[in-house]
Write a protein that holds these residues in place. Sequence first.
Motif, short mmCIF file in Angstrom:
data_model
loop_
_atom_site.label_atom_id
_atom_site.label_comp_id
_atom_site.label_asym_id
_atom_site.label_seq_id
_atom_site.Cartn_x
_atom_site.Cartn_y
_atom_site.Cartn_z
N MET A 1 0.85 -1.17 0.00
CA MET A 1 0.00 0.00 0.00
C MET A 1 0.90 1.23 0.00
O MET A 1 1.80 1.34 0.80
CB MET A 1 -0.90 -0.04 1.23
N ALA B 1 -2.20 6.09 -0.65
CA ALA B 1 -3.40 5.32 -0.31
C ALA B 1 -3.62 5.31 1.20
O ALA B 1 -4.76 5.43 1.66
CB ALA B 1 -3.27 3.89 -0.82
N TYR C 1 -6.98 6.81 3.19
CA TYR C 1 -7.75 6.09 4.21
C TYR C 1 -7.72 6.82 5.54
O TYR C 1 -8.70 6.82 6.27
CB TYR C 1 -7.26 4.66 4.37
N THR D 1 -6.81 -5.65 1.74
CA THR D 1 -6.01 -4.45 1.50
C THR D 1 -6.58 -3.23 2.21
O THR D 1 -5.84 -2.47 2.84
CB THR D 1 -5.90 -4.18 -0.01
N GLU D 2 -7.88 -3.02 2.12
CA GLU D 2 -8.49 -1.85 2.75
C GLU D 2 -8.36 -1.92 4.28
O GLU D 2 -8.01 -0.94 4.92
CB GLU D 2 -9.95 -1.72 2.38
N ARG D 3 -8.61 -3.07 4.85
CA ARG D 3 -8.50 -3.23 6.31
C ARG D 3 -7.06 -3.00 6.77
O ARG D 3 -6.80 -2.33 7.76
CB ARG D 3 -8.98 -4.63 6.71
N ARG E 1 -6.30 0.69 6.75
CA ARG E 1 -6.92 1.38 7.89
C ARG E 1 -6.11 1.14 9.16
O ARG E 1 -5.92 2.04 9.96
CB ARG E 1 -8.36 0.93 8.08
#
Length: 70
Positions: A1, A5, A9, A54-56, A59
Amino acid sequence: MTLRAQTRYALQVSREDYYAVLGISDTIDDDELRRIWRKLALDWHPDRVGPGSTERFARISAAYAVLSDP
């Protein structure tokens, strides 16, 4: 990441939510914060879990970056 990015987030999550993202209280010390972050980062790393995490992972990384900065 990428850093871009992670920053994106970080802007989506309010400061109060950073503690919730990591599942910690606001009275935690720096060593405990680092230990919990490392565990979560390993548990949610996209190379270990898959592309759906990826998103978690971003974050979690953003929350740690903000909370660990004095």
